[in-house]
Design an enzyme around this catalytic site. Sequence first.
Site, PDB file in Angstrom:
ATOM      1  N   HIS A   1     -10.379  29.064 -58.651  1.00  0.00           N
ATOM      2  CA  HIS A   1     -11.446  28.567 -57.766  1.00  0.00           C
ATOM      3  C   HIS A   1     -10.931  27.349 -56.997  1.00  0.00           C
ATOM      4  CE1 HIS A   1     -15.154  26.777 -56.344  1.00  0.00           C
ATOM      5  NE2 HIS A   1     -15.704  27.970 -56.497  1.00  0.00           N
TER       6      HIS A   1
ATOM      7  N   GLU B   1     -13.580  33.060 -51.075  1.00  0.00           N
ATOM      8  CA  GLU B   1     -14.529  31.959 -50.929  1.00  0.00           C
ATOM      9  C   GLU B   1     -13.910  30.881 -50.041  1.00  0.00           C
ATOM     10  OE1 GLU B   1     -17.281  31.996 -54.652  1.00  0.00           O
ATOM     11  OE2 GLU B   1     -15.595  30.683 -55.053  1.00  0.00           O
TER      12      GLU B   1
END
Length: 253
Positions: free
Chosen positions: A98, A170
């Site tokens: 992430h 993302e």
Amino acid sequence: MSTLWIGTSWKMTKTLDEGRAWAESLRDDLGGVAPTGVQPFVIPSFTATTAVGEVLGADSPVLLGVQNAHWEDAGAWTGEVSVPQAKDAGAQIVEIGHSERREHFGETVETTRRKVSATLRHGLTPLLCIGESLEVKDAGGSAEFILEQAAGALEGLSADQLSRVVIAYEPIWAIGEKGRPATVEELIEPFAALGEAYTGKVTGILYGGSVNLDNAAELLRIEHVTGLFVGRTAWELGGYLELLRIAEAHAAR
Ligand code: 13P
């Protein structure tokens, strides 16, 4: 049509009680059955993993994950959690790379590659997150950058191993309170690039970053998008349930 993966990471939010309450309501609402065409998943913080798994139950249609895991199985790595430990706690998915971990905790393409490999070795699903900064986007380099991040993390995998990977695109500029929702137009090109490289080869290619109840349906309509990875909108169970319904409606088209 691929199953739509719709899930949330709680990041560093929720106490045990709050986590249990969220999971209990989800379990009761689903009644043991996932919405048709949808694979729900939840990624609590480490402290809540086991509790959430117990609340959901062994036969739950909701997959459980952790937000990170180390590449070694055991050893002197203070503060880290290994893939076997994550599995022991009930996790089926390991989130890897992430952007918050890349920015604040030194995650690199090399560490993501090792973590993908460790996750597959133990039979869990790697959820590999990739995404570019605003600077890279403004310079027109989004597709090239994310393809490089993905290729680096997935290097050397067999077709069978690759087929067990889930990718979440993302863009950093679209994540969290400081981010702004991406427009569909901005996502066409990155997903075309990811689709060309990975559609049919991985389990799914998800979109994440300021997903909300107003944009979820249009995001799912983007070619090659096969799910959504959601933060804030899903932290209230009502928001998550609504996203599941939107995905179910999309799958039924
Ligand atoms: P938000 O949905 O809160 O922007 O967070 C997205 C995300 O980072 C999920 O991992």
